[in-house]
Design a protein around this motif. Structure first.
Motif, PDB file in Angstrom:
ATOM      1  N   LYS A  57       0.744  -1.166   0.042  1.00 24.39           N
ATOM      2  CA  LYS A  57      -0.027   0.071   0.037  1.00 24.39           C
ATOM      3  C   LYS A  57       0.740   1.271  -0.110  1.00 24.39           C
ATOM      4  O   LYS A  57       0.444   2.155  -0.778  1.00 24.39           O
ATOM      5  CB  LYS A  57      -0.807  -0.176   1.169  1.00 24.39           C
ATOM      6  CG  LYS A  57      -2.048  -0.987   1.059  1.00 24.39           C
ATOM      7  CD  LYS A  57      -3.057  -0.752   2.271  1.00 24.39           C
ATOM      8  CE  LYS A  57      -4.439  -1.728   1.690  1.00 24.39           C
ATOM      9  NZ  LYS A  57      -5.475  -1.712   2.806  1.00 24.39           N
ATOM     10  N   ARG A  58       2.009   1.091   0.798  1.00 21.97           N
ATOM     11  CA  ARG A  58       2.969   2.393   0.625  1.00 21.97           C
ATOM     12  C   ARG A  58       3.559   2.445  -0.658  1.00 21.97           C
ATOM     13  O   ARG A  58       3.613   3.893  -1.020  1.00 21.97           O
ATOM     14  CB  ARG A  58       3.941   2.396   1.963  1.00 21.97           C
ATOM     15  CG  ARG A  58       3.428   2.448   3.141  1.00 21.97           C
ATOM     16  CD  ARG A  58       4.521   2.417   4.225  1.00 21.97           C
ATOM     17  NE  ARG A  58       4.313   2.666   5.666  1.00 21.97           N
ATOM     18  CZ  ARG A  58       4.895   2.438   6.606  1.00 21.97           C
ATOM     19  NH1 ARG A  58       6.165   2.173   6.546  1.00 21.97           N
ATOM     20  NH2 ARG A  58       4.317   2.623   7.878  1.00 21.97           N
ATOM     21  N   ARG A  59       4.002   1.251  -1.208  1.00 15.15           N
ATOM     22  CA  ARG A  59       4.582   1.626  -2.551  1.00 15.15           C
ATOM     23  C   ARG A  59       3.437   2.263  -3.486  1.00 15.15           C
ATOM     24  O   ARG A  59       3.961   2.694  -4.550  1.00 15.15           O
ATOM     25  CB  ARG A  59       4.892   0.164  -3.016  1.00 15.15           C
ATOM     26  CG  ARG A  59       6.072   0.363  -4.004  1.00 15.15           C
ATOM     27  CD  ARG A  59       6.318  -1.089  -4.493  1.00 15.15           C
ATOM     28  NE  ARG A  59       7.161  -1.673  -3.243  1.00 15.15           N
ATOM     29  CZ  ARG A  59       7.223  -3.181  -2.867  1.00 15.15           C
ATOM     30  NH1 ARG A  59       6.490  -3.862  -3.773  1.00 15.15           N
ATOM     31  NH2 ARG A  59       7.907  -3.427  -2.039  1.00 15.15           N
ATOM     32  N   GLU A  60       2.243   1.678  -3.434  1.00 11.79           N
ATOM     33  CA  GLU A  60       1.126   2.261  -4.511  1.00 11.79           C
ATOM     34  C   GLU A  60       1.112   3.591  -4.219  1.00 11.79           C
ATOM     35  O   GLU A  60       0.832   4.251  -5.077  1.00 11.79           O
ATOM     36  CB  GLU A  60      -0.131   1.529  -4.167  1.00 11.79           C
ATOM     37  CG  GLU A  60      -0.305   0.013  -4.598  1.00 11.79           C
ATOM     38  CD  GLU A  60      -1.402  -0.660  -4.409  1.00 11.79           C
ATOM     39  OE1 GLU A  60      -2.235  -0.152  -3.599  1.00 11.79           O
ATOM     40  OE2 GLU A  60      -1.373  -1.997  -5.062  1.00 11.79           O
ATOM     41  N   ALA A  63       3.853   5.703  -5.816  1.00 12.76           N
ATOM     42  CA  ALA A  63       3.742   5.585  -7.110  1.00 12.76           C
ATOM     43  C   ALA A  63       2.592   6.615  -7.601  1.00 12.76           C
ATOM     44  O   ALA A  63       2.467   7.223  -8.830  1.00 12.76           O
ATOM     45  CB  ALA A  63       3.214   4.247  -7.625  1.00 12.76           C
ATOM     46  N   GLU A  64       1.690   6.910  -6.730  1.00  7.43           N
ATOM     47  CA  GLU A  64       0.457   7.975  -7.310  1.00  7.43           C
ATOM     48  C   GLU A  64       1.097   9.228  -7.123  1.00  7.43           C
ATOM     49  O   GLU A  64       0.429   9.972  -8.107  1.00  7.43           O
ATOM     50  CB  GLU A  64      -0.546   7.716  -6.350  1.00  7.43           C
ATOM     51  CG  GLU A  64      -1.493   6.547  -6.440  1.00  7.43           C
ATOM     52  CD  GLU A  64      -2.667   6.394  -5.603  1.00  7.43           C
ATOM     53  OE1 GLU A  64      -2.842   7.153  -4.738  1.00  7.43           O
ATOM     54  OE2 GLU A  64      -3.294   5.422  -5.582  1.00  7.43           O
TER      55      GLU A  64
END
Length: 65
Positions: A57-60, A63-64
Motif C-alpha cells: 500500500k505504501r509503494r502504491e 507511485a501515485e
C-alpha cells in the motif's frame, strides 16, 4: 498425526488404564506445546502478511505521487 499427538494418546491411554499416575496437565503437555507452537507460527505468518500488505500500500501510494 505428529509425535505430539501420538504421545498424548499414549499418555491418556496409560493414565486411563492406571499404568501411570501423572497429573492431567502433564499428560496433555505434548498437545499443549504443539498447539502453542502452531499458534506462534500462525501469528508470525499473519504478521508477515500484514507487513507485506502495508508495504504494498505504501509503494502504491508513492507511485501515485
Amino acid at each position: 498425526m505428529g509425535i505430539a499427538e501420538v504421545l498424548t494418546i499414549v499418555f491418556v491411554v496409560l493414565k486411563l488404564t492406571d499404568v501411570i499416575t501423572w497429573s492431567w496437565w502433564l499428560i496433555l503437555l505434548p498437545a499443549i506445546l504443539s498447539f502453542s507452537l502452531y499458534a506462534i507460527i500462525g501469528l508470525v505468518k499473519l504478521g508477515m502478511v500484514l507487513i507485506a500488505v502495508v508495504a504494498v500500500k505504501r509503494r502504491e501510494k508513492k507511485a501515485e505521487l
